[in-house]
Design a protein around this motif. Structure first.
Motif, PDB file in Angstrom:
ATOM      1  N   LEU A 105      30.678 107.305  86.011  1.00  0.00           N
ATOM      2  CA  LEU A 105      31.173 106.063  86.268  1.00  0.00           C
ATOM      3  C   LEU A 105      32.448 105.678  86.017  1.00  0.00           C
ATOM      4  N   ASN A 106      32.856 106.464  84.797  1.00  0.00           N
ATOM      5  CA  ASN A 106      34.321 106.350  84.152  1.00  0.00           C
ATOM      6  C   ASN A 106      35.319 107.461  85.056  1.00  0.00           C
ATOM      7  N   THR A 107      34.918 108.407  85.481  1.00  0.00           N
ATOM      8  CA  THR A 107      36.107 109.491  85.803  1.00  0.00           C
ATOM      9  C   THR A 107      36.126 109.962  87.350  1.00  0.00           C
ATOM     10  N   VAL A 108      34.805 109.960  87.838  1.00  0.00           N
ATOM     11  CA  VAL A 108      34.418 110.288  89.456  1.00  0.00           C
ATOM     12  C   VAL A 108      34.552 109.120  90.083  1.00  0.00           C
ATOM     13  N   GLU A 109      33.745 107.964  89.909  1.00  0.00           N
ATOM     14  CA  GLU A 109      33.643 107.041  90.839  1.00  0.00           C
ATOM     15  C   GLU A 109      35.103 106.028  91.015  1.00  0.00           C
ATOM     16  N   ARG A 138      43.466 112.348  95.322  1.00  0.00           N
ATOM     17  CA  ARG A 138      43.160 112.105  93.791  1.00  0.00           C
ATOM     18  C   ARG A 138      41.591 112.225  93.675  1.00  0.00           C
ATOM     19  N   VAL A 139      40.812 112.074  94.865  1.00  0.00           N
ATOM     20  CA  VAL A 139      39.372 112.326  94.753  1.00  0.00           C
ATOM     21  C   VAL A 139      39.233 113.824  94.796  1.00  0.00           C
ATOM     22  N   ARG A 140      40.035 114.391  95.789  1.00  0.00           N
ATOM     23  CA  ARG A 140      39.693 115.793  95.812  1.00  0.00           C
ATOM     24  C   ARG A 140      40.042 116.587  94.507  1.00  0.00           C
ATOM     25  N   ALA A 141      40.907 116.003  93.775  1.00  0.00           N
ATOM     26  CA  ALA A 141      41.399 116.584  92.566  1.00  0.00           C
ATOM     27  C   ALA A 141      40.210 116.594  91.668  1.00  0.00           C
ATOM     28  N   ARG A 142      39.234 115.432  91.572  1.00  0.00           N
ATOM     29  CA  ARG A 142      38.118 115.246  90.853  1.00  0.00           C
ATOM     30  C   ARG A 142      37.037 116.014  91.225  1.00  0.00           C
ATOM     31  N   SER A 169      24.729 109.727  92.869  1.00  0.00           N
ATOM     32  CA  SER A 169      24.760 108.136  93.457  1.00  0.00           C
ATOM     33  C   SER A 169      26.164 107.892  93.865  1.00  0.00           C
ATOM     34  N   VAL A 170      27.030 108.364  92.815  1.00  0.00           N
ATOM     35  CA  VAL A 170      28.482 108.026  92.932  1.00  0.00           C
ATOM     36  C   VAL A 170      29.032 109.050  94.035  1.00  0.00           C
ATOM     37  N   LEU A 171      28.685 110.061  94.221  1.00  0.00           N
ATOM     38  CA  LEU A 171      29.161 111.270  95.388  1.00  0.00           C
ATOM     39  C   LEU A 171      28.533 111.009  96.774  1.00  0.00           C
ATOM     40  N   LEU A 172      27.326 110.112  96.770  1.00  0.00           N
ATOM     41  CA  LEU A 172      26.812 109.558  97.940  1.00  0.00           C
ATOM     42  C   LEU A 172      27.799 108.552  98.565  1.00  0.00           C
ATOM     43  N   ARG A 173      28.618 107.920  97.805  1.00  0.00           N
ATOM     44  CA  ARG A 173      29.421 106.921  98.651  1.00  0.00           C
ATOM     45  C   ARG A 173      30.710 107.887  99.408  1.00  0.00           C
ATOM     46  N   LEU A 174      30.790 108.935  99.109  1.00  0.00           N
ATOM     47  CA  LEU A 174      32.006 109.539  99.654  1.00  0.00           C
ATOM     48  C   LEU A 174      31.463 109.995 101.080  1.00  0.00           C
ATOM     49  N   LYS A 175      30.062 110.225 101.284  1.00  0.00           N
ATOM     50  CA  LYS A 175      29.642 110.740 102.811  1.00  0.00           C
ATOM     51  C   LYS A 175      30.551 110.341 103.847  1.00  0.00           C
ATOM     52  N   PRO A 176      30.542 109.063 103.858  1.00  0.00           N
ATOM     53  CA  PRO A 176      31.040 108.561 105.255  1.00  0.00           C
ATOM     54  C   PRO A 176      32.504 109.144 105.398  1.00  0.00           C
ATOM     55  N   SER A 177      33.237 109.444 104.367  1.00  0.00           N
ATOM     56  CA  SER A 177      34.585 109.722 104.178  1.00  0.00           C
ATOM     57  C   SER A 177      34.816 111.286 105.016  1.00  0.00           C
ATOM     58  N   LEU A 180      33.029 114.700 101.153  1.00  0.00           N
ATOM     59  CA  LEU A 180      32.324 115.631 100.296  1.00  0.00           C
ATOM     60  C   LEU A 180      31.884 117.012 101.073  1.00  0.00           C
ATOM     61  N   ASP A 181      31.919 117.137 102.443  1.00  0.00           N
ATOM     62  CA  ASP A 181      31.769 118.258 102.983  1.00  0.00           C
ATOM     63  C   ASP A 181      32.873 119.346 103.001  1.00  0.00           C
ATOM     64  N   GLU A 182      33.981 118.872 102.381  1.00  0.00           N
ATOM     65  CA  GLU A 182      34.974 119.958 102.237  1.00  0.00           C
ATOM     66  C   GLU A 182      34.478 120.773 100.750  1.00  0.00           C
ATOM     67  N   TYR A 183      33.536 120.387 100.008  1.00  0.00           N
ATOM     68  CA  TYR A 183      32.898 121.146  98.962  1.00  0.00           C
ATOM     69  C   TYR A 183      31.596 121.237  98.858  1.00  0.00           C
ATOM     70  N   PRO A 184      31.203 122.314  99.628  1.00  0.00           N
ATOM     71  CA  PRO A 184      29.779 122.648  99.952  1.00  0.00           C
ATOM     72  C   PRO A 184      28.922 122.699  98.757  1.00  0.00           C
ATOM     73  N   SER A 185      29.384 123.244  97.604  1.00  0.00           N
ATOM     74  CA  SER A 185      28.481 123.172  96.320  1.00  0.00           C
ATOM     75  C   SER A 185      28.186 121.739  96.045  1.00  0.00           C
ATOM     76  N   LEU A 186      29.324 120.811  96.382  1.00  0.00           N
ATOM     77  CA  LEU A 186      28.713 119.449  95.998  1.00  0.00           C
ATOM     78  C   LEU A 186      27.925 118.738  97.005  1.00  0.00           C
ATOM     79  N   ALA A 187      28.093 119.335  98.191  1.00  0.00           N
ATOM     80  CA  ALA A 187      27.526 118.615  99.427  1.00  0.00           C
ATOM     81  C   ALA A 187      25.960 119.215  99.131  1.00  0.00           C
ATOM     82  N   ALA A 188      25.858 120.346  98.644  1.00  0.00           N
ATOM     83  CA  ALA A 188      24.164 120.743  98.466  1.00  0.00           C
ATOM     84  C   ALA A 188      23.659 120.112  97.185  1.00  0.00           C
ATOM     85  N   TYR A 189      24.619 119.779  96.089  1.00  0.00           N
ATOM     86  CA  TYR A 189      24.082 119.330  94.851  1.00  0.00           C
ATOM     87  C   TYR A 189      23.595 117.812  95.134  1.00  0.00           C
ATOM     88  N   VAL A 190      24.408 116.917  96.266  1.00  0.00           N
ATOM     89  CA  VAL A 190      23.950 115.823  96.659  1.00  0.00           C
ATOM     90  C   VAL A 190      22.573 115.734  97.441  1.00  0.00           C
TER      91      VAL A 190
END
Ligand SMILES: N[C@@H](CCC(=O)N[C@@H](CSCc1ccc([N+](=O)[O-])cc1)C(=O)NCC(=O)O)C(=O)O
Length: 215
Positions: A105-109, A138-142, A169-177, A180-190
């Motif tokens: 909530l405080n760092t990634v969102e 800035r999103v990519r950095a996180r 839940s926070v990362l799901l908000r990124l899907k439309p942009s 998230l797909d630039e980070y396959p391990s995070l896309a798989a996590y979601v």
């Protein structure tokens, strides 16, 4: 005692799970707690009855007997504290899982919300084209840092916890942009989060609200 949450009468995303009641529904489903939903219109959210529950006139809220809460972080933590299934029993592991709720909530969102708002509210500004890539980076950095920490693990710290529920839940908000797909391990996590039966029930329930509205 009956648990009642509030949700959008009609969600701007048409019920695609981006509204924050989905997080609370998910947490309640993970711990097997039944709940009622009070649907509120945008207008009703700003009226005294709802402002008593939520000083900022938003959803979701959580009511259980005399208790009324707002802020999805606080609500999910309350649920996780009182019902097994979202926080480890071991004290240090529990504290680390709670840390991930705050990190989500405080760092990634925040940069993710800044990107969403930049697209939604600033696209007509002359400086928007120059600013948007800066905000996106800035999103990519996180996401770089988070994907390094997650590495090839299923969840952020041992088993699935409320920290993962909030981070997914926070990362799901990124899907439309598409970022998230630039980070396959995070896309798989979601995707692992979305594959959880509890998430599927939560998503389906909030979609049904919006689908029924269209009928
Ligand atoms: N910090 C609070 C934020 C709550 C919040 O942002 N609530 C939003 C709905 S979820 C945010 C949201 C809304 C819509 C979409 N969407 O894509 O349609 C996504 C997310 C709200 O009530 N907005 C109305 C208002 O502020 O007047 C929390 O975590 O509970």
């Amino acid at each position: 005692m009956t648990i009642t949450i509030t949700a959008f009468e009609r969600s701007p995303d048409g019920g695609k799970g981006l509204a924050r009641d989905t997080r609370v529904r998910w947490a309640l489903e993970e711990v097997g707690q039944p709940y009622e939903v009070r649907l509120v219109s945008f207008q009703a959210m700003k009226e005294p009855a709802h402002l008593t529950l939520h000083p900022f006139g938003q959803i979701p809220t959580y009511e259980e007997g005399e208790l009324a809460l707002f802020e999805t972080g606080a609500i999910v933590f309350h649920i996780a504290e009182r019902h097994a299934g979202l926080l480890p029993d071991e004290a240090n592991a529990r504290a680390r899982a709670i840390t991930w709720i705050f990190a989500a909530l405080n760092t990634v969102e925040p940069p993710i919300l800044e990107l969403a708002n930049a697209k939604l509210l600033e696209s007509d500004k002359p400086w928007s084209k120059e600013r948007l890539p800066v905000v996106a980076d800035r999103v990519r950095a996180r996401l770089d840092q988070l994907s390094r920490r997650l590495d090839d693990a299923d969840w952020l710290d041992g088993g699935f916890s409320a920290g993962d529920l909030m981070m997914v839940s926070v990362l799901l908000r990124l899907k439309p942009s598409g970022i998230l797909d630039e980070y396959p391990s995070l896309a798989a996590y979601v995707a692992r989060g979305e594959a959880r039966p509890a998430y599927k029930r939560a998503f389906a329930a909030q979609l049904a609200v919006n689908t029924n509205k269209e009928n």
